[in-house]
Write a protein that holds these residues in place. Structure first.
Motif, PDB file in Angstrom:
ATOM      1  N   PRO A 203      15.665  -6.376  -3.300  1.00 54.87           N
ATOM      2  CA  PRO A 203      14.538  -5.627  -3.396  1.00 54.87           C
ATOM      3  C   PRO A 203      14.082  -5.304  -4.856  1.00 54.87           C
ATOM      4  O   PRO A 203      12.972  -5.372  -5.161  1.00 54.87           O
ATOM      5  N   ARG A 204      15.067  -5.226  -5.774  1.00 57.51           N
ATOM      6  CA  ARG A 204      14.982  -4.788  -7.246  1.00 57.51           C
ATOM      7  C   ARG A 204      14.286  -5.992  -7.850  1.00 57.51           C
ATOM      8  O   ARG A 204      13.308  -5.729  -8.553  1.00 57.51           O
ATOM      9  N   MET A 205      14.586  -7.246  -7.562  1.00 59.45           N
ATOM     10  CA  MET A 205      13.969  -8.224  -8.097  1.00 59.45           C
ATOM     11  C   MET A 205      12.613  -8.487  -7.645  1.00 59.45           C
ATOM     12  O   MET A 205      11.720  -8.962  -8.311  1.00 59.45           O
ATOM     13  N   TRP A 206      12.286  -8.207  -6.315  1.00 65.00           N
ATOM     14  CA  TRP A 206      10.875  -8.313  -5.896  1.00 65.00           C
ATOM     15  C   TRP A 206       9.949  -7.141  -6.400  1.00 65.00           C
ATOM     16  O   TRP A 206       8.816  -7.429  -6.717  1.00 65.00           O
ATOM     17  N   ALA A 207      10.511  -6.147  -6.503  1.00 62.78           N
ATOM     18  CA  ALA A 207       9.957  -4.900  -7.063  1.00 62.78           C
ATOM     19  C   ALA A 207       9.391  -5.238  -8.666  1.00 62.78           C
ATOM     20  O   ALA A 207       8.374  -5.210  -9.185  1.00 62.78           O
ATOM     21  N   ALA A 208      10.262  -5.976  -9.365  1.00 60.90           N
ATOM     22  CA  ALA A 208       9.882  -6.409 -10.947  1.00 60.90           C
ATOM     23  C   ALA A 208       8.913  -7.383 -10.629  1.00 60.90           C
ATOM     24  O   ALA A 208       8.187  -8.046 -11.725  1.00 60.90           O
ATOM     25  N   THR A 209       8.715  -8.172  -9.610  1.00 62.64           N
ATOM     26  CA  THR A 209       7.855  -9.529  -9.274  1.00 62.64           C
ATOM     27  C   THR A 209       6.326  -8.796  -8.710  1.00 62.64           C
ATOM     28  O   THR A 209       5.592  -9.469  -8.653  1.00 62.64           O
ATOM     29  N   GLY A 210       6.486  -7.328  -8.585  1.00 63.30           N
ATOM     30  CA  GLY A 210       5.271  -6.831  -8.082  1.00 63.30           C
ATOM     31  C   GLY A 210       5.226  -6.388  -6.511  1.00 63.30           C
ATOM     32  O   GLY A 210       4.072  -6.145  -6.014  1.00 63.30           O
ATOM     33  N   VAL A 211       6.267  -6.684  -5.770  1.00 61.30           N
ATOM     34  CA  VAL A 211       6.494  -6.454  -4.179  1.00 61.30           C
ATOM     35  C   VAL A 211       7.444  -5.164  -4.309  1.00 61.30           C
ATOM     36  O   VAL A 211       8.619  -5.515  -4.422  1.00 61.30           O
ATOM     37  N   ASP A 212       6.843  -4.031  -3.848  1.00 62.87           N
ATOM     38  CA  ASP A 212       7.806  -2.878  -3.774  1.00 62.87           C
ATOM     39  C   ASP A 212       8.623  -2.779  -2.497  1.00 62.87           C
ATOM     40  O   ASP A 212       8.087  -3.729  -1.402  1.00 62.87           O
ATOM     41  N   TYR A 213       9.609  -1.932  -2.317  1.00 65.53           N
ATOM     42  CA  TYR A 213      10.379  -2.062  -1.240  1.00 65.53           C
ATOM     43  C   TYR A 213       9.766  -1.991   0.239  1.00 65.53           C
ATOM     44  O   TYR A 213       9.965  -2.776   1.042  1.00 65.53           O
ATOM     45  N   PRO A 214       9.119  -0.957   0.494  1.00 65.28           N
ATOM     46  CA  PRO A 214       8.271  -0.770   1.692  1.00 65.28           C
ATOM     47  C   PRO A 214       7.413  -2.055   2.082  1.00 65.28           C
ATOM     48  O   PRO A 214       7.298  -2.533   3.299  1.00 65.28           O
ATOM     49  N   GLU A 215       6.722  -2.626   1.007  1.00 65.33           N
ATOM     50  CA  GLU A 215       5.870  -3.729   1.262  1.00 65.33           C
ATOM     51  C   GLU A 215       6.887  -4.885   1.381  1.00 65.33           C
ATOM     52  O   GLU A 215       6.414  -5.824   2.537  1.00 65.33           O
ATOM     53  N   LEU A 216       8.014  -5.019   1.188  1.00 66.58           N
ATOM     54  CA  LEU A 216       8.745  -6.070   1.246  1.00 66.58           C
ATOM     55  C   LEU A 216       9.395  -6.243   2.721  1.00 66.58           C
ATOM     56  O   LEU A 216       9.365  -7.147   3.640  1.00 66.58           O
ATOM     57  N   VAL A 217       9.709  -4.914   3.121  1.00 66.13           N
ATOM     58  CA  VAL A 217      10.002  -4.903   4.615  1.00 66.13           C
ATOM     59  C   VAL A 217       9.152  -5.047   5.556  1.00 66.13           C
ATOM     60  O   VAL A 217       9.341  -5.719   6.592  1.00 66.13           O
ATOM     61  N   SER A 218       8.038  -4.815   5.213  1.00 63.30           N
ATOM     62  CA  SER A 218       6.685  -5.043   6.397  1.00 63.30           C
ATOM     63  C   SER A 218       6.259  -6.299   6.177  1.00 63.30           C
ATOM     64  O   SER A 218       6.123  -6.922   7.130  1.00 63.30           O
ATOM     65  N   THR A 219       6.471  -6.947   5.122  1.00 61.40           N
ATOM     66  CA  THR A 219       6.115  -8.337   4.939  1.00 61.40           C
ATOM     67  C   THR A 219       7.154  -9.290   5.888  1.00 61.40           C
ATOM     68  O   THR A 219       6.824 -10.063   6.626  1.00 61.40           O
ATOM     69  N   LEU A 220       8.537  -8.757   5.841  1.00 65.77           N
ATOM     70  CA  LEU A 220       9.628  -9.576   6.438  1.00 65.77           C
ATOM     71  C   LEU A 220       9.353  -9.364   8.113  1.00 65.77           C
ATOM     72  O   LEU A 220       9.465 -10.349   9.003  1.00 65.77           O
ATOM     73  N   LEU A 221       9.119  -8.144   8.474  1.00 63.09           N
ATOM     74  CA  LEU A 221       8.642  -7.668   9.867  1.00 63.09           C
ATOM     75  C   LEU A 221       7.330  -8.358  10.386  1.00 63.09           C
ATOM     76  O   LEU A 221       7.512  -9.122  11.449  1.00 63.09           O
ATOM     77  N   GLU A 222       6.248  -8.492   9.811  1.00 65.35           N
ATOM     78  CA  GLU A 222       5.419  -8.901  10.186  1.00 65.35           C
ATOM     79  C   GLU A 222       5.394 -10.622  10.156  1.00 65.35           C
ATOM     80  O   GLU A 222       4.895 -11.209  11.207  1.00 65.35           O
ATOM     81  N   THR A 223       5.890 -11.133   9.275  1.00 64.62           N
ATOM     82  CA  THR A 223       6.213 -12.642   9.556  1.00 64.62           C
ATOM     83  C   THR A 223       7.226 -12.967  10.855  1.00 64.62           C
ATOM     84  O   THR A 223       6.902 -13.859  11.456  1.00 64.62           O
ATOM     85  N   ALA A 224       8.219 -12.062  10.985  1.00 71.90           N
ATOM     86  CA  ALA A 224       9.080 -12.468  12.015  1.00 71.90           C
ATOM     87  C   ALA A 224       8.234 -12.135  13.454  1.00 71.90           C
ATOM     88  O   ALA A 224       8.471 -12.861  14.367  1.00 71.90           O
ATOM     89  N   LEU A 225       7.378 -11.334  13.532  1.00 78.44           N
ATOM     90  CA  LEU A 225       6.648 -10.654  14.498  1.00 78.44           C
ATOM     91  C   LEU A 225       5.699 -12.267  14.966  1.00 78.44           C
ATOM     92  O   LEU A 225       5.271 -12.398  16.171  1.00 78.44           O
ATOM     93  N   ASN A 226       5.269 -12.870  14.144  1.00 81.17           N
ATOM     94  CA  ASN A 226       4.260 -14.153  14.111  1.00 81.17           C
ATOM     95  C   ASN A 226       5.120 -15.453  14.412  1.00 81.17           C
ATOM     96  O   ASN A 226       4.430 -16.499  14.471  1.00 81.17           O
ATOM     97  N   ARG A 227       6.436 -15.281  14.261  1.00 78.47           N
ATOM     98  CA  ARG A 227       7.455 -16.510  14.143  1.00 78.47           C
ATOM     99  C   ARG A 227       7.301 -16.955  15.716  1.00 78.47           C
ATOM    100  O   ARG A 227       7.477 -16.385  16.490  1.00 78.47           O
ATOM    101  N   PRO A 228       7.144 -18.379  15.725  1.00 80.71           N
ATOM    102  CA  PRO A 228       7.288 -19.097  16.934  1.00 80.71           C
ATOM    103  C   PRO A 228       8.534 -18.945  17.445  1.00 80.71           C
ATOM    104  O   PRO A 228       9.584 -18.793  16.806  1.00 80.71           O
ATOM    105  N   VAL A 229       8.591 -19.003  18.818  1.00 83.09           N
ATOM    106  CA  VAL A 229      10.011 -19.166  19.506  1.00 83.09           C
ATOM    107  C   VAL A 229      10.254 -20.422  19.913  1.00 83.09           C
ATOM    108  O   VAL A 229       9.331 -21.359  19.956  1.00 83.09           O
ATOM    109  N   GLY A 230      11.610 -20.592  20.188  1.00 87.16           N
ATOM    110  CA  GLY A 230      11.895 -22.067  20.839  1.00 87.16           C
ATOM    111  C   GLY A 230      12.038 -22.821  19.514  1.00 87.16           C
ATOM    112  O   GLY A 230      12.378 -22.525  18.389  1.00 87.16           O
ATOM    113  N   LEU A 231      12.204 -24.218  19.920  1.00 82.81           N
ATOM    114  CA  LEU A 231      12.400 -25.012  18.583  1.00 82.81           C
ATOM    115  C   LEU A 231      11.000 -24.992  17.760  1.00 82.81           C
ATOM    116  O   LEU A 231       9.900 -25.179  17.925  1.00 82.81           O
ATOM    117  N   ARG A 232      11.569 -25.219  16.189  1.00 84.43           N
ATOM    118  CA  ARG A 232      10.393 -25.189  15.317  1.00 84.43           C
ATOM    119  C   ARG A 232      11.021 -25.919  14.043  1.00 84.43           C
ATOM    120  O   ARG A 232      11.797 -26.487  14.088  1.00 84.43           O
TER     121      ARG A 232
END
Length: 364
Positions: free
Chosen positions: A335-364
């Protein structure tokens, strides 16, 4: 009102990195936006029992040098029995069962075997439960340094020379190959993380003890030629458009730490400097980021990973390893490297969760 999606933070586990996983869970639990997500904390005890745990981040801190641990709460959390079943359950030791409800996304912040190696990912895949992190194959390859190296070599990425000792294999049968590596070497468990069981060997007399120490964490042992260079790390974030990479960071150790070992990572931060962005020429930074993205793709990575490389004095880059579930506390390098790149810790966690929520299930 729109119902909030439910995320289960899954942590602890049977590996020697149980405590590290608990600390990581504390960081993630503290960063999840509770106005956007309902949160369930599921801890896995050291003997493998899934149980409801505290969702309070304060309960998962290191206290007086002691790592936290998941207690046995006297019940077992059960995932859905089959695809489409939806609901999770809690089974009390008395035999009474109660509904836990639907979980939309699992965030498995498990480190090491029985969690980061594709086992939990496979269990979730069987019942079409979405989750953060790499899939079964990427997780398994990323956990096993022998096959990780093979994937890197196949992708044309630079790695150091190494010898693998398979479970039960006599070190004497590989002595010639080991001597050919030269000294010093690093002896590592093939399937462990957080620098558990790793030692630097400067004399052949110390080799057997180092192998025995690594074998306490994994019966398969890797012996690598030491690389002279700066330890540089890069965070990777999987997106639909391909992997995004952070600015690289550098680890500088002092005191009694000859490398970035377990104590330096978690218990003796006063002798560790985490520099981000790393002080490197711009061309080297771009090359490091390109290699990190290539390493992520080489193992079939998804969602997130941290790629560690060595940069020599002449600019030569050698890939050390990829970690598909890196340390994730607010002070961890990912998370520190992402913070230095402009993505703070809460935003990083939110991005991971939102991406997972829209992830297809089954073979991909």
């Amino acid at each position: 009102m729109t119902q909030r999606p439910v995320v289960a933070v899954l942590f602890g586990g049977r590996s020697s990195e149980h405590g590290v996983s608990c600390v990581t869970a504390g960081g993630v639990l503290g960063a999840i936006d509770r106005s956007a997500w309902d949160v369930v904390a599921i801890g896995i005890t050291r003997d493998g029992r899934w149980t409801l745990a505290s969702a309070d981040p304060a309960d998962w801190r290191i206290v007086d040098g002691e790592m936290p641990s998941v207690p046995d709460a006297g019940h077992t959390v059960l995932p859905p029995s089959h695809v489409g079943a939806g609901g999770w359950r809690v089974l009390e030791d008395s035999g009474e069962a109660r509904a836990l409800g639907t979980i939309d996304v699992v965030f498995p912040v498990l480190h090491g075997p029985f969690g980061e190696d594709g086992t939990v990912q496979g269990a979730l895949e069987l019942v079409d439960v979405r989750y953060v992190g790499s899939g079964v194959l990427g997780s398994a390859i990323g956990m096993d340094k022998q096959f990780m190296r093979a994937a890197f070599v196949d992708a044309g990425l630079p790695v150091t020379d190494a010898v693998v000792l398979l479970p039960g294999q006599d070190v004497g049968s590989r002595r010639g190959a080991i001597v050919a590596l030269g000294l010093p070497v690093f002896v590592k468990p093939a399937r462990a993380g957080s620098s558990m069981g790793i030692s630097r060997v400067d004399t052949y007399e110390a080799l057997d003890a180092a192998i025995a120490g690594a074998a306490k964490h994994d019966p398969k042992v890797l012996i690598e030629r030491a690389v002279v260079g700066r330890e540089i790390e890069t965070a990777v974030l999987g997106t639909v458009d391909g992997p995004r990479t952070s600015l690289p960071g550098e680890i500088v150790t002092g005191g009694d730490h000859v490398f970035y070992d377990f104590d330096a990572k978690y218990l003796d931060e006063s002798h560790v400097q985490l520099l981000c962005p790393a002080d490197l020429p711009s061309a080297t930074i771009e090359r490091v980021r390109d290699i990190a993205a290539a390493a992520f793709q080489a193992i079939g990575g998804e969602s997130l990973a941290r790629v560690d490389v060595f940069v020599g004095g002449d600019g030569t880059i050698t890939v050390n390893e990829i970690n598909t579930m890196p340390g994730f506390t607010p002070t961890s390098m990912y998370p520190r490297m992402w913070a230095a790149t402009g993505v703070d810790y809460p935003e990083l966690v939110s991005t991971l969760l939102e991406t997972a929520l829209n992830r297809p299930v089954g073979l991909r």
